[in-house]
Design a protein around this motif. Sequence first.
Motif, PDB file in Angstrom:
ATOM      1  N   LEU A 226       0.811  -1.215   0.000  1.00  0.00           N
ATOM      2  CA  LEU A 226       0.000   0.000   0.000  1.00  0.00           C
ATOM      3  C   LEU A 226       0.842   1.262   0.000  1.00  0.00           C
ATOM      4  CD1 LEU A 226      -2.785  -1.023   2.551  1.00  0.00           C
ATOM      5  CD2 LEU A 226      -3.041  -0.714   0.090  1.00  0.00           C
ATOM      6  N   ARG A 227       2.172   1.099   0.016  1.00  0.00           N
ATOM      7  CA  ARG A 227       3.047   2.273   0.029  1.00  0.00           C
ATOM      8  C   ARG A 227       3.865   2.408  -1.249  1.00  0.00           C
ATOM      9  NH1 ARG A 227       3.883   0.567   5.593  1.00  0.00           N
ATOM     10  NH2 ARG A 227       5.883  -0.379   5.029  1.00  0.00           N
ATOM     11  N   PRO A 233       4.918  -0.348 -11.740  1.00  0.00           N
ATOM     12  CA  PRO A 233       4.224  -1.588 -12.125  1.00  0.00           C
ATOM     13  C   PRO A 233       4.067  -2.507 -10.912  1.00  0.00           C
ATOM     14  CG  PRO A 233       5.921  -1.039 -13.720  1.00  0.00           C
ATOM     15  CD  PRO A 233       6.100  -0.079 -12.573  1.00  0.00           C
ATOM     16  N   GLY A 234       2.882  -3.065 -10.763  1.00  0.00           N
ATOM     17  CA  GLY A 234       2.610  -3.914  -9.608  1.00  0.00           C
ATOM     18  C   GLY A 234       2.012  -3.164  -8.443  1.00  0.00           C
ATOM     19  N   ALA A 235       1.800  -1.841  -8.620  1.00  0.00           N
ATOM     20  CA  ALA A 235       1.215  -1.030  -7.548  1.00  0.00           C
ATOM     21  C   ALA A 235      -0.290  -0.897  -7.714  1.00  0.00           C
ATOM     22  CB  ALA A 235       1.870   0.350  -7.513  1.00  0.00           C
ATOM     23  N   GLY A 236      -0.913  -1.917  -8.248  1.00  0.00           N
ATOM     24  CA  GLY A 236      -2.356  -1.870  -8.480  1.00  0.00           C
ATOM     25  C   GLY A 236      -3.147  -1.664  -7.198  1.00  0.00           C
ATOM     26  N   MET A 237      -2.671  -2.234  -6.085  1.00  0.00           N
ATOM     27  CA  MET A 237      -3.355  -2.084  -4.816  1.00  0.00           C
ATOM     28  C   MET A 237      -3.360  -0.623  -4.371  1.00  0.00           C
ATOM     29  SD  MET A 237      -4.938  -4.097  -2.614  1.00  0.00           S
ATOM     30  CE  MET A 237      -4.172  -5.716  -2.779  1.00  0.00           C
ATOM     31  N   ALA A 240      -5.775   1.276  -6.566  1.00  0.00           N
ATOM     32  CA  ALA A 240      -7.156   0.945  -6.189  1.00  0.00           C
ATOM     33  C   ALA A 240      -7.554   1.674  -4.914  1.00  0.00           C
ATOM     34  CB  ALA A 240      -7.297  -0.560  -6.006  1.00  0.00           C
ATOM     35  N   ALA A 241      -6.624   1.783  -3.965  1.00  0.00           N
ATOM     36  CA  ALA A 241      -6.909   2.483  -2.711  1.00  0.00           C
ATOM     37  C   ALA A 241      -7.194   3.958  -2.962  1.00  0.00           C
ATOM     38  CB  ALA A 241      -5.739   2.317  -1.748  1.00  0.00           C
ATOM     39  N   THR A 242      -6.417   4.594  -3.825  1.00  0.00           N
ATOM     40  CA  THR A 242      -6.619   6.011  -4.133  1.00  0.00           C
ATOM     41  C   THR A 242      -7.990   6.241  -4.761  1.00  0.00           C
ATOM     42  OG1 THR A 242      -4.231   6.309  -4.471  1.00  0.00           O
ATOM     43  CG2 THR A 242      -5.698   7.971  -5.421  1.00  0.00           C
TER      44      THR A 242
END
Length: 518
Positions: A226-227, A233-237, A240-242
């Motif tokens: 989440l940070r 790439p790979g920061a989909g989580m 999605a949080a934003t």
Amino acid sequence: MLWIVDTRYALLLPLSLIVVGLISRLLKKNGPAPPLPPGPPRLPFFGNALAMDPKNPWKTYAAWGAKYGDLFYVRFFNQDVVVINSEKIAKELLEKRSSNYSDRPFIATRVAFGWNYSFAFTPYGKEWRLARRFFHQSFREEASLNFRPMQLRKAHQLLKSLIETPQNHVAHFGAFAASVGMSASYDYDVGPRDEPFLGIIEKVVYGLRFMTPETTLILSAFPFLLRLPAWLPGAGMRRAATRSVQYITELVETPLRYVEKNMAAGTAGQSLTSDLLRRKADKKYDDAEFDQALRQASWTAFLAATDTTSSALLFFILAMVLHPHVQERARREIDAVVGKDRLPDFDDQPSLPYIEAIAREVARWKPIVPLGVAHATTNSDVYEGYYIPKGATVVANTWAMSRNETLYPDASSFIPERFLDSNGRLLDPESPSYIFGFGRRICPGRYAAEASVWAVVASTLAVLEFSKAKDAQGKDIDFMPTSSVGLTRHPDPFPCCITPRAGVDSEKLARLVGSTMA
């Protein structure tokens, strides 16, 4: 002299017994702790995480329960998890010992995804108590009766939409649920074609998949997910949080401003939010605490009604498509009690036990929240000789309870008659209550939710027929029902045909609605 010696020994005996008792207590206190509940073998670091079925974790828990008992222990990374597959045990722990089992586990996604606006996920304490108190004032059993005219009106609007464009039934059920929730929370009327607003609601509801215990435990073990920079790439989580925070904030603030504007103009109708804003002037609470609790109560009421109700109604349609004989019996009951010149209303409810049985069987057959919302222990506990650690996540497997073959023979089948006696009267008046949770964390909006489902079940069965869709050759299209994954469960789209009963058209429906509202 011998008598004196014996007397001394006699005097020493009680003292010796006291000393032995103290030593025994000390040894017992410092002895081995009770064992954890039994459970499947665990891997280093991962625990039982890799053995879970990510699409149907409730089924994995049910399988483990069959082997290790209705109370068992698993571990996900560094988190203790106790799973309950029995309604009896759930009530003994989550209700009779509610002071120790009313907390929520740490949910890594709660704030990151904006779900701190829902008091359903708020840890047990002052903040939760205030929000729930505000919610309860409008949705307790007696107060929820005030929503029934609105719920019937929305159900009748749903009938009109289903007759005009039955192919859009999924959207129509979603609009009904959202409209009921927004009306009760904000006196805001969501139109059946309010697509931009409904689209945002759908995106928010989709984000519930990040609130499952399994997902949050993974993110607790790997918080860096989440940070990560959003562009990586790979920061989909993270992305999605934003988006989730953006959508939720809009859904919280927009209707609140709508109520405030109407109150300033003197045109605000009755709703949970307007009632609370009128009370704000009393200055009984700190302004910041009040504002937070107001947002939590109003938004939780709206969201819970929207997500769970629409899912329950789609499962109802699925049941009717697969079991036409149930529809036939329901219509016979409606025709005998209500007739064909008006629609059922809540005054008819006691005289329509089979309609009530259908609603209850839908809730049991396809639990909307199959694992409930996880509890957490405030302190360690011992139950039936097993040690339950402080801070453990406690999961009540509603799905397993709904599959109790002793209570529900042939539990996987849809059989409304299981809730009726041999004379056609309803059995247990509250069964199956476990679908709404347990103890202090039981769903406080359950009475309004049940009323929404009943209104639609009774209204649609009075004027509509549900059947399998047909192919180009006129043959039924068979299908295997599937469901989506998340904290709440939704049926995946399935082919069906929705048609008016013989003799019912838009004109007849208008007359029926008019006679009911007269």
